[in-house]
Design a protein around this motif. Structure first.
Motif, PDB file in Angstrom:
ATOM      1  N   ARG A   1       0.745  -1.148   0.199  1.00 64.40           N
ATOM      2  CA  ARG A   1      -0.094   0.116   0.157  1.00 64.40           C
ATOM      3  C   ARG A   1       0.867   1.287   0.117  1.00 64.40           C
ATOM      4  O   ARG A   1       0.217   2.211  -0.053  1.00 64.40           O
ATOM      5  CB  ARG A   1      -0.976  -0.092   1.133  1.00 64.40           C
TER       6      ARG A   1
ATOM      7  N   GLU B   1      -0.089   3.285  -2.936  1.00 65.90           N
ATOM      8  CA  GLU B   1      -1.228   3.821  -2.663  1.00 65.90           C
ATOM      9  C   GLU B   1      -1.563   5.265  -2.070  1.00 65.90           C
ATOM     10  O   GLU B   1      -2.161   5.873  -2.269  1.00 65.90           O
ATOM     11  CB  GLU B   1      -2.315   2.593  -2.479  1.00 65.90           C
ATOM     12  N   ILE B   2      -0.745   4.901  -0.816  1.00 63.19           N
ATOM     13  CA  ILE B   2      -0.766   5.929   0.143  1.00 63.19           C
ATOM     14  C   ILE B   2      -0.339   7.129  -0.356  1.00 63.19           C
ATOM     15  O   ILE B   2      -0.652   8.378  -0.457  1.00 63.19           O
ATOM     16  CB  ILE B   2      -0.011   5.303   1.601  1.00 63.19           C
ATOM     17  N   LYS B   3       0.911   6.900  -1.110  1.00 63.30           N
ATOM     18  CA  LYS B   3       1.630   7.944  -1.564  1.00 63.30           C
ATOM     19  C   LYS B   3       0.824   8.773  -2.766  1.00 63.30           C
ATOM     20  O   LYS B   3       0.593  10.016  -2.614  1.00 63.30           O
ATOM     21  CB  LYS B   3       2.915   7.289  -2.220  1.00 63.30           C
TER      22      LYS B   3
ATOM     23  N   ALA C   1      -2.540   8.791  -2.895  1.00 60.25           N
ATOM     24  CA  ALA C   1      -3.745   9.473  -2.061  1.00 60.25           C
ATOM     25  C   ALA C   1      -3.140  10.586  -1.528  1.00 60.25           C
ATOM     26  O   ALA C   1      -3.789  11.715  -1.493  1.00 60.25           O
ATOM     27  CB  ALA C   1      -4.139   8.388  -1.235  1.00 60.25           C
ATOM     28  N   TRP C   2      -1.961  10.665  -0.996  1.00 67.16           N
ATOM     29  CA  TRP C   2      -1.286  11.689  -0.165  1.00 67.16           C
ATOM     30  C   TRP C   2      -1.107  12.982  -1.067  1.00 67.16           C
ATOM     31  O   TRP C   2      -1.396  14.103  -1.123  1.00 67.16           O
ATOM     32  CB  TRP C   2       0.092  11.205   0.619  1.00 67.16           C
TER      33      TRP C   2
ATOM     34  N   ASN D   1      -4.197  14.506  -2.248  1.00 61.55           N
ATOM     35  CA  ASN D   1      -4.875  15.387  -1.281  1.00 61.55           C
ATOM     36  C   ASN D   1      -4.143  16.482  -1.139  1.00 61.55           C
ATOM     37  O   ASN D   1      -4.610  17.702  -0.929  1.00 61.55           O
ATOM     38  CB  ASN D   1      -4.658  14.437  -0.044  1.00 61.55           C
TER      39      ASN D   1
ATOM     40  N   GLY E   1      -8.378   1.041  25.338  1.00 64.63           N
ATOM     41  CA  GLY E   1      -6.977   1.309  24.902  1.00 64.63           C
ATOM     42  C   GLY E   1      -6.017   0.916  25.897  1.00 64.63           C
ATOM     43  O   GLY E   1      -4.898   1.368  25.768  1.00 64.63           O
TER      44      GLY E   1
ATOM     45  N   GLU F   1      -2.068  -2.681  23.866  1.00 65.79           N
ATOM     46  CA  GLU F   1      -1.622  -2.586  22.702  1.00 65.79           C
ATOM     47  C   GLU F   1      -2.035  -3.440  21.596  1.00 65.79           C
ATOM     48  O   GLU F   1      -1.774  -4.477  21.409  1.00 65.79           O
ATOM     49  CB  GLU F   1      -0.123  -2.527  22.612  1.00 65.79           C
TER      50      GLU F   1
ATOM     51  N   PHE G   1      -4.131  -1.940  14.965  1.00 62.82           N
ATOM     52  CA  PHE G   1      -5.141  -1.429  14.304  1.00 62.82           C
ATOM     53  C   PHE G   1      -5.541  -2.569  13.374  1.00 62.82           C
ATOM     54  O   PHE G   1      -4.727  -3.051  12.545  1.00 62.82           O
ATOM     55  CB  PHE G   1      -4.617  -0.147  13.556  1.00 62.82           C
TER      56      PHE G   1
ATOM     57  N   ASP H   1      -8.793  -3.142  10.250  1.00 62.54           N
ATOM     58  CA  ASP H   1     -10.150  -2.562   9.608  1.00 62.54           C
ATOM     59  C   ASP H   1     -10.634  -3.837   8.925  1.00 62.54           C
ATOM     60  O   ASP H   1     -10.158  -4.983   9.012  1.00 62.54           O
ATOM     61  CB  ASP H   1      -9.625  -1.523   8.702  1.00 62.54           C
ATOM     62  N   ASP H   2     -11.756  -3.496   8.393  1.00 61.01           N
ATOM     63  CA  ASP H   2     -12.463  -4.936   7.986  1.00 61.01           C
ATOM     64  C   ASP H   2     -11.690  -5.425   6.808  1.00 61.01           C
ATOM     65  O   ASP H   2     -11.793  -6.727   6.661  1.00 61.01           O
ATOM     66  CB  ASP H   2     -13.881  -4.142   7.123  1.00 61.01           C
ATOM     67  N   GLU H   3     -11.010  -4.794   6.083  1.00 61.67           N
ATOM     68  CA  GLU H   3     -10.240  -5.688   4.907  1.00 61.67           C
ATOM     69  C   GLU H   3      -9.084  -6.480   5.548  1.00 61.67           C
ATOM     70  O   GLU H   3      -9.287  -7.509   5.284  1.00 61.67           O
ATOM     71  CB  GLU H   3      -9.575  -4.460   4.297  1.00 61.67           C
TER      72      GLU H   3
ATOM     73  N   LYS I   1     -12.959  -4.946  19.182  1.00 63.06           N
ATOM     74  CA  LYS I   1     -13.711  -5.148  17.809  1.00 63.06           C
ATOM     75  C   LYS I   1     -14.867  -6.196  18.217  1.00 63.06           C
ATOM     76  O   LYS I   1     -15.802  -6.515  17.390  1.00 63.06           O
ATOM     77  CB  LYS I   1     -13.020  -5.804  16.721  1.00 63.06           C
TER      78      LYS I   1
ATOM     79  N   LYS J   1     -19.829 -10.279  11.849  1.00 62.38           N
ATOM     80  CA  LYS J   1     -19.374  -9.296  10.727  1.00 62.38           C
ATOM     81  C   LYS J   1     -18.685 -10.168   9.497  1.00 62.38           C
ATOM     82  O   LYS J   1     -18.717  -9.567   8.459  1.00 62.38           O
ATOM     83  CB  LYS J   1     -18.091  -8.681  11.819  1.00 62.38           C
TER      84      LYS J   1
ATOM     85  N   ARG K   1      -5.657   6.107  22.072  1.00 65.40           N
ATOM     86  CA  ARG K   1      -6.037   5.264  23.154  1.00 65.40           C
ATOM     87  C   ARG K   1      -5.836   6.061  24.412  1.00 65.40           C
ATOM     88  O   ARG K   1      -5.854   5.476  25.407  1.00 65.40           O
ATOM     89  CB  ARG K   1      -5.111   3.881  23.233  1.00 65.40           C
TER      90      ARG K   1
ATOM     91  N   PHE L   1      -7.750  14.615   4.718  1.00 68.87           N
ATOM     92  CA  PHE L   1      -7.219  13.972   5.683  1.00 68.87           C
ATOM     93  C   PHE L   1      -7.234  14.530   7.068  1.00 68.87           C
ATOM     94  O   PHE L   1      -7.537  15.579   7.134  1.00 68.87           O
ATOM     95  CB  PHE L   1      -5.624  13.753   5.477  1.00 68.87           C
TER      96      PHE L   1
ATOM     97  N   LEU M   1      -9.267   3.968   1.956  1.00 68.69           N
ATOM     98  CA  LEU M   1      -8.289   4.966   1.368  1.00 68.69           C
ATOM     99  C   LEU M   1      -9.102   5.751   0.278  1.00 68.69           C
ATOM    100  O   LEU M   1      -8.965   6.827   0.225  1.00 68.69           O
ATOM    101  CB  LEU M   1      -7.007   4.087   0.861  1.00 68.69           C
TER     102      LEU M   1
ATOM    103  N   ASN N   1     -14.654   1.822   9.536  1.00 72.30           N
ATOM    104  CA  ASN N   1     -13.248   1.617   8.978  1.00 72.30           C
ATOM    105  C   ASN N   1     -12.314   3.188   9.033  1.00 72.30           C
ATOM    106  O   ASN N   1     -13.080   4.394   9.293  1.00 72.30           O
ATOM    107  CB  ASN N   1     -13.088   1.518   7.374  1.00 72.30           C
TER     108      ASN N   1
END
Lengths: 816, 315
Positions: free
Chosen positions: A32, A35-37, A39-40, A43, A156, A159, A162, A164-166, A264, A273, B180, B192, B210, B221
């Motif tokens: 990713r 992808e992140i790059k 998106a960044w 943005n 929290g 530790e 993180f 997510d659904d994916e 979760k 879920k 947290r 963002f 994303l 998400n």
């Protein structure tokens, strides 16, 4: 041997989950990054354009820098501020003192309510409250204690990483793939072992982790033989034997994931879920099947009514009510607040009486076998009645309450009273039959839609297979002219129509539901179904009766109330109420409808045990001895003469009919004992109190004992109240109010204006908990005549349940 | 001052010694263009100052407790957003003195709200607080738009009923997965969000997946874009700041160090961090602020010192 698995999750599984998670995450991060790059940068470009654009836009006049630096004329007498700077001369300018403004008293945001709202316990501390640095310094132990109240669980605190659904779906999928083949046996072992292993505290566990591994290996050998005998169901992958379908991940995976990511949700929630995420078309495991449209399934009555039975609140007459949630807030028996199921097939409504006269020329009553039965039942009426009495140990007097659908349904035809009712609905049906005759001549012109396509629910056209009769909008239409004789001939052949008529799934499902309601009144059922004649219904009913094992007839075991001793009963009841008031027991328990089929309300009944009356929501007979009979007052029900008032109950519109509690229009009610249920509260005004903080004031004057307002809030368990109370006490502001031994009303987050009433030892109001149609509710009443504009107070020390002799944990309410 | 020094222009004080101002926000009068300063703090009273006349021209009471941050709407200099210890946010029209909306209640913050920000276009509010949560509230709903409009035309002397303030109990998005602990600062960065807790990191994240552009209610998400790590900043109420062009990010720590990141880069993973230190700057730096061009950074410390850092020409 030391056992080292927390709960039901084996360490093995946890390790798998953890390593898989880490692997997926790093993989993902790598994949990713690009992808992140992208998106960044996307943005960033958009933002730059936007800012450029905004920079050009001038709103209104646009800013102009004007700043007065001139000292005011009286600067000589003003306080001055001095600033020293490392790189310039010391500065000094006068301080402008601004006008004084009085702030308003402290108030935290709350949501207004008009009715109590039940909430579930919170077992994880939402967040550590901040009480100001002083409190923390003084009493560092407080937070520790608070966390201990939640068994060390704070949002929290661990530790968890993180997810997510994916990632979640991928994690589960890879776990399935990787471990499916290679160690089914091992998994069996894990599961087995985990059952035997004992729960450990978190701290211990970390230390023991290494030990565990060895132990598990040992165990593996020990139990190898036993494993072979393992049940197929214990197999890690449910449904792995069904060919072609994707293997469904086993419970252990979800348990392990849930253990690693407690935020979760539980294993069960994660499973749901996962299903939701992987199969968007999947239905929830329990739901009402499709019962409408051409593809409707033919299902038993219970399934059709599933949503209704599980989600519809029979106390509030709505779905998803906030007061009696389906999931009880606690598992303790007796505290279950779920909706009681419907009564075991007994009904009171007068319109359910059966027919003895045919509804139309082709009514099922013309059928020879049906006729025979009618005659038989009519003649054996008296014996029938006798048997009836034996069966139900009922009153000698004919009762209007109908029996449940009897064993061989259609054959075991109507008893005396059902005959009466048949007559009634029979008349109704007669009307339709005349219109049928009318249609007879016209319809020769009408052509019939060959495939009998289904329209909307109200305009269904169904062609019967023998294509003699078509029904449209509740009217009979003959496709070919038929003489009455030929019809009779046809119909006299008892089995033919039944054999030839197709029943759609929706019709069959609907029949089963209506059969419960109308019993053997096939005319009424056919009217409601619209697309089937009562003869067809009759035959279908016969078939159903033979196909399905008959329901065990519901027996009414409640001893009947002796009606001739009505008077004695009353005095007995009054004594009972008195007894209840005076009894040494000073605990009031929450009412929850009793449900013990075939058992009278004796010492084992939940209501009797908790010293509550049975209410109309109970599943016992309406003649149950423990039921409160209501009052027969003709006045205002505001003295102890009224048994309802005496028992600290509001009048029940279903029981007390002479006082007018049942009147729809409030103007017609003479009864003064219905204020809480009707919400007849006074107009209240909120303003800063004369005493402390905020106060509540009465707009119009009130008489002594007049109802002021209900004290509404969240209904929480006593345990939850203890946990919340710890925090509230520290803030020195509590809106907790004991409702009964099981529940507390908390108006902190949700409530109504009366929450601002202050405490006084010489108050003008008092609180009392009343039983209002099966729910305990707190009413605030005027202790004396109160003039308009007076601030309202009540004495918190005398809890609202004092009236019911309840002495519990008193909570002081203070306002800062 | 051009020579790099700081000059004091005006000084105000509240007659109540208990008052403690926590936050200020700048705006201007839409008619005259004159500067307006809004300030609020422990007593929950919002003060509006006119610098030209050196007066506190208005004040607003309504919050039931201390106010932790004030923000003006980027496209409407009259709309002021305040967040409070009373668990709610309020939006005020400071021109007509009307409370436009409150954001609090059933699914809103469960503890003090500590920080908030409105995006550049003024479409969404993001708020965060002691309940570890970050919540997004849309301003583009029909009810919000019409109420904002109405707040300009409402005439209290002619109206029979009080102004229909929007009581928003339900956020459009909520998450507790990013942090947290107490979330004490939040800023939009385009679509963002940058937010921090007392965990030594500023997280850049976005709601939803994303590539998802629309906010979904009850969406579980979140996508983390990048984490900007630093050290020794475990106490709360420590704010970071961005310049107007949102190219530079700065946060101070409890030892008096300031960390500055250049965000004008093509890969967030390559973000370079510079540390600003001074032997005399050792107290916790609570807040930082950039000049509009992003070339001057002001930091304020708990020991009542103000520090000015000028960006020198790039090498």
């Amino acid at each position: 041997m030391m056992m080292g698995v927390r709960g039901k999750v084996s360490t093995e599984w946890k390790k798998r989950v953890k390593s898989e998670y880490t692997r997926l995450r790093s993989l993902k991060r790598f994949k990713r990054a690009d992808e992140i790059k992208a998106a960044w940068n996307d943005n960033r470009t958009k933002l730059a354009e936007l800012l450029e654009q905004e920079d050009q836009t001038v709103i209104g006049m646009g800013p102009v820098w004007v700043c007065s630096v001139e000292a005011p004329p009286h600067q000589a007498v003003m306080r001055r501020t001095h600033v020293t700077s490392s790189c310039s001369e010391p500065l000094s300018i006068p301080i402008k003192t601004i006008n004084a403004v009085n702030p308003i008293p402290t108030m935290y945001t709350w949501a207004p309510l008009q009715q109590n709202f039940m909430v579930e316990d919170e077992t994880v501390l939402h967040n550590i409250p901040y009480m100001g640095d002083e409190v923390l310094d003084q009493d560092g132990k407080f937070i520790e204690e608070l966390i201990r109240n939640y068994d060390g669980k704070v949002h929290g605190d661990r530790e968890t990483g993180f997810i997510d659904d994916e990632i979640f779906v991928e994690l589960v999928d890879t776990l399935v793939q990787q471990y499916q083949k290679k160690d089914i046996g091992k998994d069996k072992l894990d599961k087995k072992a985990s059952v035997r292993k004992e729960t450990k505290t978190k701290d211990e566990e970390d230390e023991d982790e290494e030990e565990e591994e060895e132990e598990e290996e040992e165990e593996e050998q020990d139990d190898d033989e036993e494993n072979n005998t393992c049940n197929k169901e214990d197999d890690g992958w449910e449904g792995s034997n069904t060919s072609g379908t994707k293997d469904f991940p086993c419970a252990a995976i979800f348990q392990a994931v849930s253990a690693l990511f407690p935020d979760k949700g539980s294993a069960e929630e994660l499973k749901e879920k996962y299903i939701e995420l992987t199969d968007p078309t999947a239905l929830p495991p329990e739901c009402t099947p499709n019962i409408d449209g051409p593809n409707a399934e033919s299902v038993p009555q219970e399934q059709t009514m599933h949503s209704f039975h599980t989600l519809f609140c029979r106390r509030c007459f709505k779905y998803d009510c906030f007061l009696h949630p389906t999931k009880g807030s606690t598992d303790a028996p007796g505290l279950a607040t779920s909706h009681p199921r419907p009564h075991g097939g007994k009904r009171k409504s007068p319109e359910l009486r059966a027919v003895s006269e045919p509804c139309s020329p082709f009514c099922y009553l013309h059928l020879p076998d049906a006729k025979e039965k009618m005659v038989a039942t009519a003649s054996s009426c008296s014996s029938d009645k006798l048997r009836d009495d034996n069966e139900s140990s009922n009153d000698a007097k004919p009762r209007k309450i109908r029996k449940h659908a009897s064993v061989d349904s259609g054959n075991e035809a109507s008893s005396e009273d059902s005959n009466d009712s048949m007559r009634m609905s029979g008349r109704k049906i007669d009307k339709t039959s005349t219109s049928c005759v009318e249609f007879e001549c016209k319809t020769s012109v009408l052509s019939v839609n060959g495939n009998g396509s289904l329209g909307s629910m109200h305009n269904k056209r169904v062609v019967c297979t023998d294509s003699d009769v078509v029904r449209t909008n509740n009217k009979y239409v003959y496709t070919k002219p038929l003489t009455l004789e030929s019809l009779t001939v046809k119909l006299s052949d008892a089995t033919e129509p039944y054999n030839l008529v197709t029943w759609l799934g929706s019709e069959a499902s609907m029949f089963r539901v209506l059969h419960k309601v109308f019993l053997n009144n096939y005319c009424a059922i056919s009217q409601a179904i619209l697309t089937k004649t009562c003869q067809q219904v009759y035959y279908f009913a016969q078939k159903e009766a033979t196909d399905l094992p008959a329901d065990a007839s519901v027996k009414d075991n409640t001893p009947p109330r002796k009606k001739k001793k009505k008077h004695r009963l009353w005095s007995m009841h009054c004594r009972k109420i008195q007894l209840k008031k005076d009894s040494s027991s000073n605990h009031v328990y929450n009412y929850s409808p009793c449900d013990h089929p075939n058992q009278p309300c004796d010492q084992n009944c939940a209501c009797v045990m908790t010293q509550n009356f049975c209410e109309k929501f109970c599943n016992c007979s309406p003649d149950c001895q423990n039921r409160f009979p209501g009052c027969r007052c003709k006045a205002s029900c505001n003295t102890k003469q009224c048994p309802c008032f005496l028992a600290v109950r509001e009048c029940d519109p279903d029981l007390c009919v002479t006082c007018g509690a049942h009147e729809f229009s409030i103007n017609k009610i003479t009864c003064k004992n219905v204020s809480v249920q009707r919400g007849l509260h006074k107009h209240l005004l909120m303003a800063p109190s004369d005493v402390a903080g905020w106060g509540i004031y009465l707009k119009d004057s009130a008489q002594k004992n007049e109802f002021i307002s209900e004290y509404c809030g969240e209904i929480i368990s006593q345990d939850e109240a203890d946990r919340r109370g710890k925090v509230y006490d520290k803030y020195m502001c509590s809106f907790l109010f004991n409702l009964n031994n099981d529940f507390v009303v908390d108006a902190t987050r949700k409530g109504n204006k009366i929450r601002f009433a202050n405490h006084s030892i010489n108050p003008n109001c008092y609180a009392k908990v009343m039983m209002v149609n099966g729910d305990h509710r707190i009413g605030i009443f005027a202790k004396r005549h109160i003039q308009s504009g007076e601030e309202l107070f009540f004495d918190y020390r005398y809890g609202p349940t004092e009236q019911l002799k309840f002495v519990g944990i008193e909570r002081e309410m203070e306002f800062l | 001052m051009d020579d790099g020094s700081i000059k004091i222009l005006q000084c105000y004080s509240d007659p109540d010694p208990e008052e403690n101002f926590y936050t200020v926000a700048w705006s201007y009068d839409t008619e005259t263009g004159r500067p307006i300063l809004a300030a609020a703090g422990s007593r929950g009273v919002i003060r509006i100052f006119s610098l030209a006349t050196m007066q506190c021209v208005k004040h607003f009471i309504g919050h039931g407790n201390a106010i932790n941050e004030l923000k003006f709407h980027p496209r409407d200099p009259n709309l002021l957003l305040s967040v409070s210890k009373d668990h709610a946010l309020r939006m005020w029209n400071i021109r007509t003195d009307i409370l436009v909306a409150t954001f609090g209640g059933v699914e809103a913050h469960r503890d003090e709200v500590l920080s908030t920000d409105i995006d550049v276009e003024g479409t969404c509010i993001v708020s965060c607080g002691m309940d570890h949560s970050l919540k997004i509230w849309k301003l583009t709903t029909d009810i919000m738009l019409s109420t904002i409009n109405q707040s300009y035309t409402f005439n209290p002397s002619r109206a029979v009923r009080p102004f229909p303030t929007v009581q928003q109990n339900f956020p459009d998005f909520s998450t507790r997965d990013i942090h947290r602990n107490y979330v004490d600062c939040v800023r939009w960065l385009g679509r963002f969000i940058l937010s921090k807790s007392c965990e030594n990191t500023i997280v850049c994240w976005k709601p939803g997946l994303l590539n998802q552009t629309e906010l979904k209610h009850n969406d579980t998400n979140v996508t983390i874009i990048h984490k900007f790590d630093y050290k020794e900043c475990e106490i709360w109420f420590m704010r970071f700041s961005l310049d107007y062009w949102q190219k530079v990010l700065a946060v101070g720590n409890q030892q008096g160090r300031t960390y500055v990141w250049d965000l004008d880069i093509s890969d967030p993973a390559q973000a370079r961090c510079s540390t600003l230190t001074h032997p005399k700057c050792v107290a916790p730096i609570r807040q930082t602020a950039f000049s509009r061009k992003g070339n001057i950074l002001i930091t304020v410390c708990d020991d009542a010192t103000i520090w000015r850092w000028d960006r020198v020409a790039q090498q």
